[in-house]
Design a protein around this motif. Structure first.
Motif, PDB file in Angstrom:
ATOM      1  N   TRP A  37       0.859  -1.183   0.000  1.00  0.00           N
ATOM      2  CA  TRP A  37       0.000   0.000   0.000  1.00  0.00           C
ATOM      3  C   TRP A  37       0.893   1.230   0.000  1.00  0.00           C
ATOM      4  O   TRP A  37       1.665   1.443   0.925  1.00  0.00           O
ATOM      5  CB  TRP A  37      -0.860   0.025   1.252  1.00  0.00           C
ATOM      6  CG  TRP A  37      -1.857  -1.067   1.356  1.00  0.00           C
ATOM      7  CD1 TRP A  37      -1.670  -2.300   1.908  1.00  0.00           C
ATOM      8  CD2 TRP A  37      -3.206  -1.039   0.915  1.00  0.00           C
ATOM      9  NE1 TRP A  37      -2.818  -3.028   1.824  1.00  0.00           N
ATOM     10  CE2 TRP A  37      -3.783  -2.280   1.219  1.00  0.00           C
ATOM     11  CE3 TRP A  37      -3.983  -0.075   0.274  1.00  0.00           C
ATOM     12  CZ2 TRP A  37      -5.098  -2.588   0.917  1.00  0.00           C
ATOM     13  CZ3 TRP A  37      -5.299  -0.368  -0.025  1.00  0.00           C
ATOM     14  CH2 TRP A  37      -5.844  -1.619   0.302  1.00  0.00           C
ATOM     15  N   SER A  38       0.788   2.047  -1.021  1.00  0.00           N
ATOM     16  CA  SER A  38       1.566   3.280  -1.088  1.00  0.00           C
ATOM     17  C   SER A  38       0.596   4.447  -1.273  1.00  0.00           C
ATOM     18  O   SER A  38      -0.594   4.232  -1.501  1.00  0.00           O
ATOM     19  CB  SER A  38       2.544   3.222  -2.269  1.00  0.00           C
ATOM     20  OG  SER A  38       1.883   3.473  -3.492  1.00  0.00           O
ATOM     21  N   PRO A  39       1.098   5.674  -1.226  1.00  0.00           N
ATOM     22  CA  PRO A  39       0.215   6.814  -1.485  1.00  0.00           C
ATOM     23  C   PRO A  39      -0.428   6.765  -2.872  1.00  0.00           C
ATOM     24  O   PRO A  39      -1.413   7.441  -3.120  1.00  0.00           O
ATOM     25  CB  PRO A  39       1.156   8.018  -1.358  1.00  0.00           C
ATOM     26  CG  PRO A  39       2.238   7.552  -0.437  1.00  0.00           C
ATOM     27  CD  PRO A  39       2.429   6.098  -0.781  1.00  0.00           C
ATOM     28  N   LEU A  40       0.129   5.951  -3.765  1.00  0.00           N
ATOM     29  CA  LEU A  40      -0.414   5.838  -5.123  1.00  0.00           C
ATOM     30  C   LEU A  40      -1.429   4.712  -5.271  1.00  0.00           C
ATOM     31  O   LEU A  40      -1.994   4.535  -6.344  1.00  0.00           O
ATOM     32  CB  LEU A  40       0.733   5.633  -6.118  1.00  0.00           C
ATOM     33  CG  LEU A  40       1.796   6.724  -6.103  1.00  0.00           C
ATOM     34  CD1 LEU A  40       2.902   6.398  -7.079  1.00  0.00           C
ATOM     35  CD2 LEU A  40       1.183   8.080  -6.382  1.00  0.00           C
ATOM     36  N   GLY A  41      -1.639   3.937  -4.213  1.00  0.00           N
ATOM     37  CA  GLY A  41      -2.623   2.861  -4.279  1.00  0.00           C
ATOM     38  C   GLY A  41      -2.062   1.532  -3.810  1.00  0.00           C
ATOM     39  O   GLY A  41      -0.995   1.454  -3.224  1.00  0.00           O
ATOM     40  N   ARG A  42      -2.812   0.481  -4.121  1.00  0.00           N
ATOM     41  CA  ARG A  42      -2.508  -0.867  -3.661  1.00  0.00           C
ATOM     42  C   ARG A  42      -1.911  -1.684  -4.798  1.00  0.00           C
ATOM     43  O   ARG A  42      -2.381  -1.631  -5.927  1.00  0.00           O
ATOM     44  CB  ARG A  42      -3.803  -1.533  -3.199  1.00  0.00           C
ATOM     45  CG  ARG A  42      -3.667  -2.931  -2.668  1.00  0.00           C
ATOM     46  CD  ARG A  42      -5.076  -3.458  -2.303  1.00  0.00           C
ATOM     47  NE  ARG A  42      -5.038  -4.686  -1.581  1.00  0.00           N
ATOM     48  CZ  ARG A  42      -5.004  -5.895  -2.145  1.00  0.00           C
ATOM     49  NH1 ARG A  42      -5.003  -6.013  -3.463  1.00  0.00           N
ATOM     50  NH2 ARG A  42      -4.976  -6.983  -1.399  1.00  0.00           N
ATOM     51  N   GLY A  43      -0.865  -2.442  -4.471  1.00  0.00           N
ATOM     52  CA  GLY A  43      -0.262  -3.343  -5.438  1.00  0.00           C
ATOM     53  C   GLY A  43      -0.059  -4.709  -4.807  1.00  0.00           C
ATOM     54  O   GLY A  43      -0.001  -4.834  -3.589  1.00  0.00           O
ATOM     55  N   GLU A  44       0.030  -5.718  -5.642  1.00  0.00           N
ATOM     56  CA  GLU A  44       0.274  -7.075  -5.150  1.00  0.00           C
ATOM     57  C   GLU A  44       1.458  -7.680  -5.869  1.00  0.00           C
ATOM     58  O   GLU A  44       1.609  -7.502  -7.080  1.00  0.00           O
ATOM     59  CB  GLU A  44      -0.957  -7.954  -5.373  1.00  0.00           C
ATOM     60  CG  GLU A  44      -2.123  -7.582  -4.490  1.00  0.00           C
ATOM     61  CD  GLU A  44      -3.281  -8.553  -4.638  1.00  0.00           C
ATOM     62  OE1 GLU A  44      -3.042  -9.763  -4.822  1.00  0.00           O
ATOM     63  OE2 GLU A  44      -4.430  -8.083  -4.569  1.00  0.00           O
ATOM     64  N   GLY A  45       2.282  -8.386  -5.111  1.00  0.00           N
ATOM     65  CA  GLY A  45       3.433  -9.072  -5.666  1.00  0.00           C
ATOM     66  C   GLY A  45       4.686  -8.219  -5.656  1.00  0.00           C
ATOM     67  O   GLY A  45       4.617  -6.992  -5.601  1.00  0.00           O
ATOM     68  N   ARG A  46       5.821  -8.916  -5.705  1.00  0.00           N
ATOM     69  CA  ARG A  46       7.105  -8.211  -5.697  1.00  0.00           C
ATOM     70  C   ARG A  46       7.236  -7.262  -6.884  1.00  0.00           C
ATOM     71  O   ARG A  46       7.880  -6.223  -6.783  1.00  0.00           O
ATOM     72  CB  ARG A  46       8.253  -9.217  -5.727  1.00  0.00           C
ATOM     73  CG  ARG A  46       8.432  -9.969  -4.444  1.00  0.00           C
ATOM     74  CD  ARG A  46       9.662 -10.854  -4.516  1.00  0.00           C
ATOM     75  NE  ARG A  46       9.607 -11.849  -3.466  1.00  0.00           N
ATOM     76  CZ  ARG A  46       9.844 -13.137  -3.649  1.00  0.00           C
ATOM     77  NH1 ARG A  46      10.180 -13.596  -4.841  1.00  0.00           N
ATOM     78  NH2 ARG A  46       9.770 -13.968  -2.638  1.00  0.00           N
TER      79      ARG A  46
END
Length: 120
Positions: A37-46
């Motif tokens: 979770w970053s200020p730019l949104g949610r991501g999954e995986g390396r």
């Protein structure tokens, strides 16, 4: 790997420009299916973490910058938090914040939440 080692490997990955070294460090620090979770949104995986590093951390318009851990790692059980700063080549802080990470029993970070900036 303990909490501090995983977090420091993550930070080292953010600071290296060598793609092979970065991938190795992320594999040491993060679970394959990490949720980021970053200020730019949610991501999954390396791959999502690697994309964030190359596009946001290393692609900053201020030029070469680096991520610096500014606090110890506070790790009550499976959770850890640490302070960080994003600094330019002259050592000026451009942004700071606190990250919170969930660490598996194997020592892999499987979730990380980036809190950037000061609270109002």
């Amino acid at each position: 790997m303990d909490h501090t080692d995983a977090i420091d490997a993550f930070i080292e990955a953010a600071n290296t420009t060598d793609a092979e070294r970065r991938a190795d460090l992320l594999a040491r620090a993060l679970a394959r299916d990490v949720v980021f979770w970053s200020p730019l949104g949610r991501g999954e995986g390396r791959g999502s973490v690697e994309d964030f590093i190359t596009q946001v951390v290393q692609g900053h318009p201020a030029g070469p910058c680096r991520l610096v851990r500014t606090t110890g790692v506070d790790a009550p059980g499976e959770w850890a938090r640490f302070g960080w700063s994003y600094v330019d080549a002259a050592g000026r802080t451009l942004l700071s914040g606190v990250d919170v990470a969930h660490v598996t029993p194997d020592g892999d970070i499987d979730e990380i939440v980036v809190f950037a900036g000061e609270l109002a």
